[in-house]
Design a protein around this motif. Structure first.
Motif, PDB file in Angstrom:
ATOM      1  N   ASP A 419      -4.808 -97.851  11.224  1.00  0.00           N
ATOM      2  CA  ASP A 419      -3.752 -96.935  10.783  1.00  0.00           C
ATOM      3  C   ASP A 419      -2.960 -97.485   9.602  1.00  0.00           C
ATOM      4  O   ASP A 419      -2.256 -96.742   8.923  1.00  0.00           O
ATOM      5  CB  ASP A 419      -2.767 -96.658  11.926  1.00  0.00           C
ATOM      6  N   ARG A 445     -10.678 -94.656  13.236  1.00  0.00           N
ATOM      7  CA  ARG A 445      -9.671 -93.761  13.815  1.00  0.00           C
ATOM      8  C   ARG A 445     -10.349 -92.703  14.689  1.00  0.00           C
ATOM      9  O   ARG A 445      -9.861 -92.359  15.758  1.00  0.00           O
ATOM     10  CB  ARG A 445      -8.867 -93.080  12.700  1.00  0.00           C
ATOM     11  N   ALA A 454      -6.060 -92.253  21.831  1.00  0.00           N
ATOM     12  CA  ALA A 454      -5.010 -91.809  20.908  1.00  0.00           C
ATOM     13  C   ALA A 454      -3.744 -91.469  21.679  1.00  0.00           C
ATOM     14  O   ALA A 454      -3.796 -91.177  22.869  1.00  0.00           O
ATOM     15  CB  ALA A 454      -5.493 -90.586  20.136  1.00  0.00           C
ATOM     16  N   GLU A 458       0.397 -87.305  19.502  1.00  0.00           N
ATOM     17  CA  GLU A 458      -0.427 -87.052  18.330  1.00  0.00           C
ATOM     18  C   GLU A 458      -1.549 -86.069  18.672  1.00  0.00           C
ATOM     19  O   GLU A 458      -1.831 -85.129  17.921  1.00  0.00           O
ATOM     20  CB  GLU A 458      -1.022 -88.374  17.830  1.00  0.00           C
ATOM     21  N   MET A 462      -2.242 -82.455  16.999  1.00  0.00           N
ATOM     22  CA  MET A 462      -3.487 -82.080  16.341  1.00  0.00           C
ATOM     23  C   MET A 462      -4.095 -80.818  16.952  1.00  0.00           C
ATOM     24  O   MET A 462      -4.725 -80.026  16.261  1.00  0.00           O
ATOM     25  CB  MET A 462      -4.480 -83.243  16.396  1.00  0.00           C
TER      26      MET A 462
ATOM     27  N   ASN B  48      -8.592 -87.346   8.581  1.00  0.00           N
ATOM     28  CA  ASN B  48      -8.166 -88.722   8.320  1.00  0.00           C
ATOM     29  C   ASN B  48      -7.552 -89.385   9.548  1.00  0.00           C
ATOM     30  O   ASN B  48      -7.537 -90.606   9.649  1.00  0.00           O
ATOM     31  CB  ASN B  48      -7.141 -88.759   7.177  1.00  0.00           C
ATOM     32  N   SER B  49      -7.033 -88.563  10.463  1.00  0.00           N
ATOM     33  CA  SER B  49      -6.444 -89.139  11.664  1.00  0.00           C
ATOM     34  C   SER B  49      -7.480 -89.346  12.755  1.00  0.00           C
ATOM     35  O   SER B  49      -7.163 -89.855  13.821  1.00  0.00           O
ATOM     36  CB  SER B  49      -5.325 -88.234  12.190  1.00  0.00           C
ATOM     37  N   TYR B  51      -9.378 -86.808  14.113  1.00  0.00           N
ATOM     38  CA  TYR B  51      -9.561 -85.604  14.949  1.00  0.00           C
ATOM     39  C   TYR B  51     -10.525 -84.652  14.259  1.00  0.00           C
ATOM     40  O   TYR B  51     -10.125 -83.682  13.612  1.00  0.00           O
ATOM     41  CB  TYR B  51      -8.204 -84.935  15.195  1.00  0.00           C
ATOM     42  N   THR B 176      -0.716 -88.519   7.251  1.00  0.00           N
ATOM     43  CA  THR B 176      -0.037 -88.954   8.472  1.00  0.00           C
ATOM     44  C   THR B 176       0.375 -90.422   8.400  1.00  0.00           C
ATOM     45  O   THR B 176       1.254 -90.852   9.136  1.00  0.00           O
ATOM     46  CB  THR B 176      -0.931 -88.733   9.708  1.00  0.00           C
ATOM     47  N   PHE B 177      -0.248 -91.178   7.493  1.00  0.00           N
ATOM     48  CA  PHE B 177       0.135 -92.583   7.295  1.00  0.00           C
ATOM     49  C   PHE B 177       1.635 -92.702   7.015  1.00  0.00           C
ATOM     50  O   PHE B 177       2.305 -93.613   7.498  1.00  0.00           O
ATOM     51  CB  PHE B 177      -0.669 -93.163   6.129  1.00  0.00           C
ATOM     52  N   LYS B 180       3.233 -92.321  10.424  1.00  0.00           N
ATOM     53  CA  LYS B 180       2.847 -93.334  11.420  1.00  0.00           C
ATOM     54  C   LYS B 180       3.284 -94.728  11.018  1.00  0.00           C
ATOM     55  O   LYS B 180       3.681 -95.532  11.842  1.00  0.00           O
ATOM     56  CB  LYS B 180       1.312 -93.359  11.552  1.00  0.00           C
TER      57      LYS B 180
END
Lengths: 563, 242
Positions: A419, A445, A454, A458, A462, B48-49, B51, B176-177, B180
């Motif tokens: 992250d 990730r 996760a 979050e 999502m 990018n996260s 998902y 989201t960086f 986070k």
């Protein structure tokens, strides 16, 4: 599997084809710049002495703190940040200049990538070839599946040799194995002889950079450490400090029972190991003591000396901007009759420690292409702010953020380092063998999410994202709700309140409000207005559009192919 | 000839003026784009996260929206580059891959389209201000849009261009960086803003509202009056003035 030790020349080989269990690691080269050694470092910022401790306690593998906590230590250490910025700036511009002067840099990077890809795709074959040739040269070759096994092999050799002192040249694999601690627990002094490594050894810290282990320290801090060692105050003067270390290490080289090196490249066709360094300490380590131990990651192999030409072009330029390091040594076995120097006995320990786990993994195999130049650290805007210790493991920066979880099998403990990246791609652009680290960070990730690790909030967020963005009608409704919902928070078109998920954002920035009329609401009127005042398409614009379409259909358009 | 707008969720929701400027500029060359309203978002925040299921839900709206388009034009290099990731995102859906391939080949970042396809490097703008430019990472580094915006700026009358020190460094947005890892992101945008201020520019421009929202939001947080404009806005303001 237990470590096999083959008598030289007998080629007992554990065929590397039954899964190369050995590992590759890196050795890096001793850096000319570790703060004390190079005069040019004198411009190093000298302020901020008080914060000298660096992000200490936040460096060893298995550190309990999170990336966020470790990063906070670094972010509050203005001195560390200045020191890191200062040196990475110099390395960055050195690399760019070296690439410019070289002239065909991207072609050589591509060639480097191909060599690494080919080698890693056939690693079993080349490891076997390397081991056979190294044994034929008279070296003992050991394979170690794990860090523990590699350490056991080192300790067994030290015990057999009744060693009291081991002198080491720089080796990231040895850092990965924590071999110094193990030797010391057995009563053997393990002394780092690369200047930067020596400094952090005195400080009791892990390296904070792959090639510049003491990048986070300034001359004053180094003078303080060395003064303690000298038993007298030494001035923060580069020549004095380097002179002290040189004198002290000279005695140690002469007295040492074992010399331990890393390995930048291992040449399969002759069973040789190759070391790049700037200080000459690796030459001392590999020529003076009677016994030499070389630790190498299993992926350090390249097939031929011709391939080394490419790697020797890429590695120093990428690392420090040098055309070549001051010393480049090729070592093919122990001392032979007639040799002027060299060890009587040479051991090569090939370490796996999680590397073979990447073989056959389409998303991560390329990690094994890494040649440990550190260029990705130097260009990384995150590393620039938080330095190396914040990554919490031996390897830091973008490569460390991917390599550590990969070597350890993506364990939950390391989930959070992926992250710590804005995915800007600077690492990929700087990489001499074009490893797509920014993509790998996303894969890590994704694996965390798929593994159910996760955060709940979050994951919920999502889900909401998917339901809103999965359908334009939902998006339209959400924009309306948002527009009214935000009302109590908006002042002058922005939100500054530090609440909920916005907290992290608004601490540093104003957040813009949702528009009174989103584009999709504005479109109908805008379109009518434009149609009223429409100009006809200019003929050459029309022709260019048609031409672009023809190129696309004819397959001559490269648009969209860039990767 | 069907030319479509891929507006991006950010410009749709927060910066409609950027989309409007882009459309009005294109109209000056007789290009009249469509806006297929079934589009939502490229899926990048979720992708990018990690998902990817959620990312696919969004990405599919673009595949649907632009199915019949000949050209797709967008005010964000980052969102355009996201379409390059669709190959991975839909790798288990061979039936979608043809649409994915087609979309990637016909989608252009705004200046890519203006300069590379239409051949326009001078829009006829006048903008008598000191301006600096932040080249967003995904657009410049990954998509390869480097020269186009500079050519366009070069031909703006009265514009004084000041290069941004450390221009290639990320501004710290990273989607989201920025939430986070807010402290790291805050340090990054702090340094970026310092460099913007060093240039003493009146206007900061760029090609991605994500980055500009980040830098602009931080400048505003610090009470700095630098104007932050997407290049399309700057150019449109420049032609309206003329």
């Amino acid at each position: 599997m237990s470590a096999t030790e083959a008598a030289p020349g007998r080629g007992t080989g554990r065929a590397a084809t039954d899964a190369p269990a050995a590992g590759a690691a890196a050795v890096d080269f001793g850096t000319a710049d570790a703060a004390a050694s190079a005069p040019k470092v004198s411009g190093r910022p000298a302020s901020g002495q008080a914060a000298a401790g660096t992000a200490s306690g936040a460096g060893a593998d298995g550190a309990r703190a999170t990336v966020k906590q470790r990063a906070e230590l670094a972010l509050n250490n203005e001195f560390l940040r200045k020191a890191v910025r200062f040196t990475t700036d110099r390395l960055r511009s050195g690399r760019l200049e070296a690439a410019r002067v070289h002239g065909n840099w991207d072609e050589w990077r591509e060639r480097g990538r191909q060599i690494r890809r080919h080698t890693i795709a056939h690693l079993d074959y080349y490891l076997n070839q390397f081991a056979d040739n190294a044994r034929a040269n008279g070296a003992y070759v050991h394979f170690a599946d794990t860090a523990e096994e590699a350490v056991r092999i080192v300790l067994a050799i030290a015990e057999r040799k009744a060693a009291k002192t081991v002198v080491k040249s720089k080796s990231m694999v040895s850092e990965e194995l924590h071999v110094n601690h193990a030797l010391e627990a057995q009563g053997v002094e393990a002394l780092e002889t690369d200047l930067g490594e020596y400094i952090i050894q005195l400080a009791g810290e892990p390296p904070s950079h792959i090639i510049i282990p003491a990048i986070h320290k300034n001359r004053e801090q180094i003078a303080e450490l060395l003064s303690r060692e000298a038993g007298e105050p030494l001035p923060p003067d580069t020549a004095v400090l380097a002179g002290f270390v040189r004198k002290k290490l000279r005695e140690k080289f002469l007295a040492a029972d074992i010399g331990m090196t890393g390995c930048n490249f291992a040449i399969a066709e002759t069973g040789s190991i190759v070391l790049f360094e700037n200080e000459g300490n690796a030459r001392m380590v590999s020529t003076v003591p009677k016994t030499q131990i070389t630790l190498m990651g299993m992926e350090r192999i390249i097939p031929t000396w011709a391939d080394l030409e490419v790697m020797a072009t890429l590695l120093p330029r990428s690392a420090t901007g040098q055309k070549l390091t001051v010393y480049l040594s090729g070592i093919s076995g122990p001392r032979r009759a007639g040799d002027g120097d060299g060890p009587e006995e040479m051991h090569i320990i090939i370490v796996d420690n999680g590397r073979s786990r990447q073989l056959g993994d389409p998303e991560f195999q390329e990690l094994l292409h890494c040649i440990r130049c550190g260029a990705c650290l130097n260009v990384c805007p995150v590393y620039r702010q938080i330095g190396g210790h914040a990554y919490g493991s031996t390897y830091s920066g973008p490569i460390g953020a991917v390599l550590t979880p990969a070597l350890k099998g993506n364990v939950a403990e390391w989930d959070d380092i992926a992250d710590a990246s804005s995915l800007c791609g600077a690492c990929y652009e700087a990489c001499p063998v074009k490893i797509p680290l920014h993509d790998m960070l996303v894969y890590l990730r994704r694996r965390k999410v798929e593994g159910g690790r996760a955060g709940k909030l979050e994951a919920f967020g999502m889900k909401a994202y998917a339901s809103v963005m999965g359908n334009a009608r939902q998006l339209r409704r959400a924009l309306k709700l948002g527009k009214y919902g935000q009302k109590p928070l908006v002042r002058d078109g922005v939100i500054r309140a530090r609440i909920g998920p916005l907290k992290g954002w608004t601490r540093y920035r104003a957040f813009p409000a949702i528009a009174g009329e989103p584009f999709r609401e504005r479109w109908a009127n805008l379109r009518q207005e434009l149609e009223r005042e429409a100009r006809p398409m200019e003929p050459d614009v029309h022709e260019r559009l048609e031409a672009a379409l023809r190129r696309r259909e004819g397959g001559t358009d490269r648009h969209g192919e860039r990767e | 000839m069907k030319i479509s707008l891929f507006i991006t969720c950010l410009c749709d929701a927060i910066y409609p003026r950027v989309g409007e400027a882009m459309v009005r500029l294109l109209a000056r060359f007789g290009v009249r784009p469509e806006f297929p309203s079934v589009q939502t978002c490229c899926g990048q925040p979720a992708f990018n996260s990690g998902y990817w299921n959620e990312a696919r839900a969004a990405a599919r709206t673009l595949l649907d929206a632009f199915e019949d388009s000949d050209f797709v034009v967008s005010p964000s290099g980052s969102c355009v580059y996201m379409i390059h990731h669709y190959r991975e995102l839909f790798r288990d859906e061979p039936a979608e891959l043809a649409r994915v391939e087609d979309l990637r080949r016909k989608t252009y970042e705004f200046t890519q389209f203006l300069v590379g396809v239409l051949g326009v490097t001078d829009v006829g703008a006048t903008f008598p201000h000191r301006v600096t430019f932040h080249p967003s990472c995904h657009g410049s580094r990954l998509l390869g849009v480097r020269e186009e915006p500079l050519k366009l700026l070069e031909n703006v009358k009265g514009l004084e261009f000041v290069p941004l020190p450390y221009a290639e460094d990320c501004c710290g947005f990273g989607g989201t960086f920025s939430v986070k890892m807010s402290d790291i992101s805050g340090a990054m945008v702090g340094e970026k803003a310092d460099h913007v201020l060093e240039t003493e520019a009146e206007v900061l421009t760029g090609l991605d509202m994500g980055c500009l929202m980040n830098i602009g939001g931080h400048l505003r947080h610090r009470g700095q009056p630098v104007r932050v404009l997407h290049l399309a806005e700057l150019l449109y303001e420049g032609v309206s003035r003329g």
